[in-house]
Design an enzyme around this catalytic site. Structure first.
Site, PDB file in Angstrom:
ATOM      1  N   HIS A 253     -19.693  22.876 -35.730  1.00 32.28           N
ATOM      2  CA  HIS A 253     -19.964  23.071 -34.390  1.00 32.28           C
ATOM      3  C   HIS A 253     -18.504  22.850 -33.488  1.00 32.28           C
ATOM      4  CE1 HIS A 253     -24.202  22.237 -35.592  1.00 32.28           C
ATOM      5  NE2 HIS A 253     -24.208  22.952 -34.584  1.00 32.28           N
ATOM      6  N   GLU A 397     -25.759  28.948 -41.593  1.00 34.25           N
ATOM      7  CA  GLU A 397     -26.056  29.888 -40.716  1.00 34.25           C
ATOM      8  C   GLU A 397     -24.986  30.437 -39.944  1.00 34.25           C
ATOM      9  OE1 GLU A 397     -28.653  28.653 -37.448  1.00 34.25           O
ATOM     10  OE2 GLU A 397     -27.700  29.824 -36.064  1.00 34.25           O
ATOM     11  N   ARG A 452     -17.618  30.641 -37.834  1.00 36.40           N
ATOM     12  CA  ARG A 452     -18.382  30.272 -39.089  1.00 36.40           C
ATOM     13  C   ARG A 452     -18.187  31.373 -40.284  1.00 36.40           C
ATOM     14  NH1 ARG A 452     -24.019  27.505 -37.119  1.00 36.40           N
ATOM     15  NH2 ARG A 452     -23.061  26.062 -35.931  1.00 36.40           N
TER      16      ARG A 452
HETATM   17  P1  AMO Z   1     -27.452  30.857 -31.410  1.00 36.52           P
HETATM   18  O1  AMO Z   1     -27.508  29.751 -30.493  1.00 36.52           O
HETATM   19  O2  AMO Z   1     -27.974  30.760 -32.804  1.00 36.52           O
HETATM   20  O3  AMO Z   1     -27.988  32.228 -30.843  1.00 36.52           O
HETATM   21  O4  AMO Z   1     -25.757  31.187 -31.706  1.00 36.52           O
HETATM   22  C1  AMO Z   1     -25.262  32.177 -32.314  1.00 36.52           C
HETATM   23  C2  AMO Z   1     -24.566  31.996 -33.637  1.00 36.52           C
HETATM   24  O5  AMO Z   1     -23.138  31.543 -32.914  1.00 36.52           O
HETATM   25  C3  AMO Z   1     -22.703  30.279 -33.887  1.00 36.52           C
HETATM   26  N1  AMO Z   1     -22.798  29.094 -33.271  1.00 36.52           N
HETATM   27  C4  AMO Z   1     -21.595  28.127 -33.182  1.00 36.52           C
HETATM   28  N2  AMO Z   1     -20.537  28.262 -33.825  1.00 36.52           N
HETATM   29  C5  AMO Z   1     -19.754  27.222 -33.573  1.00 36.52           C
HETATM   30  N3  AMO Z   1     -19.918  25.991 -32.906  1.00 36.52           N
HETATM   31  C6  AMO Z   1     -21.297  25.990 -32.176  1.00 36.52           C
HETATM   32  N4  AMO Z   1     -21.662  25.091 -31.584  1.00 36.52           N
HETATM   33  C7  AMO Z   1     -22.197  26.979 -32.584  1.00 36.52           C
HETATM   34  N5  AMO Z   1     -23.528  27.251 -31.882  1.00 36.52           N
HETATM   35  C8  AMO Z   1     -23.951  28.566 -32.474  1.00 36.52           C
HETATM   36  C9  AMO Z   1     -23.701  30.350 -35.085  1.00 36.52           C
HETATM   37  C10 AMO Z   1     -25.146  30.893 -34.666  1.00 36.52           C
HETATM   38  O6  AMO Z   1     -25.889  31.474 -35.772  1.00 36.52           O
HETATM   39  N6  AMO Z   1     -28.682  34.481 -28.148  1.00 36.52           N
HETATM   40  C11 AMO Z   1     -28.575  34.068 -29.447  1.00 36.52           C
HETATM   41  C12 AMO Z   1     -28.205  35.360 -30.140  1.00 36.52           C
HETATM   42  C13 AMO Z   1     -29.138  36.579 -30.297  1.00 36.52           C
HETATM   43  O7  AMO Z   1     -30.361  36.115 -30.210  1.00 36.52           O
HETATM   44  O8  AMO Z   1     -28.541  37.604 -30.025  1.00 36.52           O
HETATM   45  C14 AMO Z   1     -27.674  32.895 -29.686  1.00 36.52           C
HETATM   46  O9  AMO Z   1     -26.850  32.403 -28.895  1.00 36.52           O
HETATM   47  O10 AMO Z   1     -23.153  31.176 -36.288  1.00 36.52           O
HETATM   48  P1  ATP Z   2     -28.529  27.533 -33.743  1.00 34.67           P
HETATM   49  O1  ATP Z   2     -28.138  26.911 -32.356  1.00 34.67           O
HETATM   50  O2  ATP Z   2     -28.860  28.840 -33.870  1.00 34.67           O
HETATM   51  O3  ATP Z   2     -29.768  26.642 -34.152  1.00 34.67           O
HETATM   52  P2  ATP Z   2     -26.730  25.934 -35.092  1.00 34.67           P
HETATM   53  O4  ATP Z   2     -26.460  25.973 -36.730  1.00 34.67           O
HETATM   54  O5  ATP Z   2     -25.737  25.495 -34.367  1.00 34.67           O
HETATM   55  O6  ATP Z   2     -27.451  27.281 -34.688  1.00 34.67           O
HETATM   56  P3  ATP Z   2     -28.284  23.531 -34.416  1.00 34.67           P
HETATM   57  O7  ATP Z   2     -29.748  23.936 -33.991  1.00 34.67           O
HETATM   58  O8  ATP Z   2     -27.245  23.358 -33.243  1.00 34.67           O
HETATM   59  O9  ATP Z   2     -27.968  24.841 -35.402  1.00 34.67           O
HETATM   60  O10 ATP Z   2     -28.199  22.617 -35.533  1.00 34.67           O
HETATM   61  C1  ATP Z   2     -28.744  22.839 -36.812  1.00 34.67           C
HETATM   62  C2  ATP Z   2     -28.535  21.769 -37.422  1.00 34.67           C
HETATM   63  O11 ATP Z   2     -27.305  21.111 -37.575  1.00 34.67           O
HETATM   64  C3  ATP Z   2     -29.474  20.501 -37.002  1.00 34.67           C
HETATM   65  O12 ATP Z   2     -30.719  20.595 -37.894  1.00 34.67           O
HETATM   66  C4  ATP Z   2     -28.742  19.205 -37.567  1.00 34.67           C
HETATM   67  O13 ATP Z   2     -29.319  19.007 -39.046  1.00 34.67           O
HETATM   68  C5  ATP Z   2     -27.351  19.517 -37.418  1.00 34.67           C
HETATM   69  N1  ATP Z   2     -26.569  18.933 -36.528  1.00 34.67           N
HETATM   70  C6  ATP Z   2     -26.415  19.481 -35.264  1.00 34.67           C
HETATM   71  N2  ATP Z   2     -25.994  18.463 -34.584  1.00 34.67           N
HETATM   72  C7  ATP Z   2     -25.368  17.516 -35.206  1.00 34.67           C
HETATM   73  C8  ATP Z   2     -25.065  16.435 -35.172  1.00 34.67           C
HETATM   74  N3  ATP Z   2     -24.411  15.855 -33.850  1.00 34.67           N
HETATM   75  N4  ATP Z   2     -24.830  15.524 -36.103  1.00 34.67           N
HETATM   76  C9  ATP Z   2     -25.153  16.009 -37.232  1.00 34.67           C
HETATM   77  N5  ATP Z   2     -25.988  16.959 -37.618  1.00 34.67           N
HETATM   78  C10 ATP Z   2     -26.092  17.695 -36.700  1.00 34.67           C
END
Ligand code: AMO
Ligand code: ATP
Length: 478
Positions: A253, A397, A452
């Site tokens: 993240h 993801e 990612r």
């Molecule tokens: P979502 O919130 O899943 O979907 O974000 C899309 C993709 O962005 C990446 N991602 C991140 N990468 C780095 N740091 C983060 N904190 C982080 N959060 C998400 C992931 C994720 O799969 N609007 C929808 C997309 C859509 O439906 O078109 C969206 O934002 O790879």
């Molecule tokens: P999306 O936003 O589409 O769900 P993402 O891979 O960023 O994509 P999140 O929902 O942000 O998904 O988080 C997915 C998983 O990441 C959570 O189920 C959790 O297990 C882990 N996660 C998120 N934040 C933390 C954190 N601060 N510490 C540990 N694990 C985390």
């Protein structure tokens, strides 16, 4: 010297000629009063240089050259000579430079806060927290330097070849994304990043002062890419920054990352969108393998990462979410039909899919509606499921996407019912919801996290390595 500067990549053509070139000092050592060696770097090339005392070259000159500080930038003049034994320590193995003149353009201060050769070595672990100076487990006498020290000295860190390779690949993924989609008729759009209200209606937004009122940094181009479909742009793509005020201190993240987004009208079924997404990724993987083979190999070998497996049939495993749940249950995980997967469960499923389909890349389709954003189209066959999907690389993801609701009344209703609820008449959301009152075709799309894709393509332990100057909850500098 006034001579034209040469590119070391052309060295084969320059045997026995005197050349002048710009370079960086990787290291310099005095061997004896009459002899010194330097390792010089230009771009991704390194070459060995020799300074030997003779009637034309003084011992002082040998001493001066052998003591140039590491990382200084130089203009060097010398004779290109073929060597008898290949040189192990340089990327140019068959030639060396016999120095005749050396000019220090900028002398690097001593000591350096980070040695570039330390930045070339793999991280001790995921590199989160303060693991700097942690001793290597490989029995190497020199301790490995942790991620924080590397990021605190990022301009030195980025000089490492391994880091250049990562960012060449990152640039490549963007270029390939655009190349493939332009060819399919997508146009590149640029949507605003300063918004009057939270995009997606969510809570994870950074607020900023916009003259005398609040504004927010875009957490996704979601609303705008859909509004452009309602504006009769049939296929759109965007590469842009995405901001997330999530206090997630994980290895995958960031608070600012690069989103690769697309949105398109479809004819019959949202699986048309999924096919475009799958073909896009297969194209990117294939071209990374051919155009960026050297860079990929350089990084993966440092981290002992296996190649990225893709199904021989060329057909991406497209697994219904319920089937994924069943695979996990059969492997001993306890979870309900409509539960979201935790990160460890996602990784577990990645291993199961690899065993079954021999692929590190796959798609989960038909997610439970309750765990998706409010704009997601419910599944006509089962209202607890939705026409939405995620893509995974090595069990993590990389994309979320869906068919969107293109009926304003249904969208408003789903927003109100959503947990947490979104106000369909809110500032920012109203324009979005209302745009569907004046005609809009069925459409869908998705958003990738660029860092990612790079991280999991290369099998890197931490996403921060794939951002030039990463932002996370602890870090906003350099
Ligand atoms: P979502 O919130 O899943 O979907 O974000 C899309 C993709 O962005 C990446 N991602 C991140 N990468 C780095 N740091 C983060 N904190 C982080 N959060 C998400 C992931 C994720 O799969 N609007 C929808 C997309 C859509 O439906 O078109 C969206 O934002 O790879
Ligand atoms: P999306 O936003 O589409 O769900 P993402 O891979 O960023 O994509 P999140 O929902 O942000 O998904 O988080 C997915 C998983 O990441 C959570 O189920 C959790 O297990 C882990 N996660 C998120 N934040 C933390 C954190 N601060 N510490 C540990 N694990 C985390």
């Amino acid at each position: 010297t006034g001579k034209p500067r040469v590119d070391l990549a052309d060295i084969e053509k320059l045997e026995d000629t005197e050349i002048t070139f710009r370079c960086w000092v990787e290291n310099a050592r005095v061997q004896s009063a009459k002899l010194a060696f330097l390792n010089l770097r230009q771009g991704l090339n390194t070459v060995q240089a020799v300074v030997a005392a003779s009637d034309k070259l003084s011992k002082q000159m040998v001493k001066f050259c052998g003591n140039v500080s590491t990382e200084s930038t130089l203009a060097v003049t010398g004779l290109v000579k073929k060597v008898k034994e290949p040189i192990k320590s340089a990327s140019i193995k068959d030639f060396e430079i016999h120095i005749t003149a050396l000019f220090i353009e900028v002398k690097a201060e001593v000591p350096l806060p980070l040695q570039v050769e330390d930045a070339e070595r793999p991280l001790p672990s995921e590199g989160l927290g303060d693991e700097d100076e942690k001793a290597s487990e490989t029995g190497d006498a020199r301790p490995l330097v942790g991620l924080n020290t590397r990021l605190n000295n990022r301009t030195l860190d980025l000089r490492a070849k391994i880091n250049h390779a990562i960012f060449v690949i990152k640039s490549g993924v963007c270029a390939l994304f655009q190349e493939f989609l332009s060819q399919k008729g997508f146009i590149l759009i640029h949507t605003p990043k300063i918004l009057g209200a939270a995009s997606e209606g969510g809570a994870n937004v950074f607020e900023l002062k916009y003259f005398d009122r609040p504004a927010y940094l875009a957490q996704s181009p979601q609303f705008y890419k859909q509004m452009l479909i309602a504006s009769r742009f049939q296929k759109v793509m965007e590469i842009g920054p995405v901001f997330r005020a999530e206090n997630s201190n994980t290895a995958r993240h960031l608070t600012e990352f690069t989103g690769l987004d697309l949105e398109m009208e479809f004819q019959e079924n949202y699986h048309e969108v999924m096919s475009v997404l799958e073909d896009l990724m297969l194209f990117i993987f294939k071209e990374l393998n051919s155009r960026y083979e050297k860079e990929t190999e350089l990084v993966r070998s440092a981290y002992h990462v296996e190649e990225f497996k893709l199904p021989e049939s060329g057909k991406v495993p497209r697994i219904p979410f319920t089937e994924g749940i069943q695979m996990l249950r059969d492997a001993g995980e306890e979870l309900g039909d409509y539960d979201d997967l935790t990160t460890p469960q996602e990784k577990h499923l990645g291993r199961l899919v690899l065993e079954k389909y021999n692929s590190d890349f796959y798609v989960l389709d038909q997610f439970p509606l309750a765990i998706r954003p409010a704009y997601t189209m419910p599944s006509p066959a089962n209202p607890l499921l939705s026409n939405s999907y995620d893509m995974f690389m090595r069990g993590q993801e990389i994309l979320s996407g869906a068919q969107r609701i293109h009926n304003a009344d249904l969208l408003a209703e789903m927003m109100r019912k959503h947990d947490p609820p979104v106000d369909p008449n809110g500032l920012g959301t109203k324009d979005y919801v209302e745009c569907f009152r004046y005609g809009c075709p069925p459409h869908g799309g998705g958003g990738f996290g660029l860092e990612r894709i790079v991280q999991f393509w290369l099998g890197l332990p931490n996403i921060r390595m794939c951002s030039l100057f990463p932002r996370d909850p602890q870090r906003v500098i350099p």
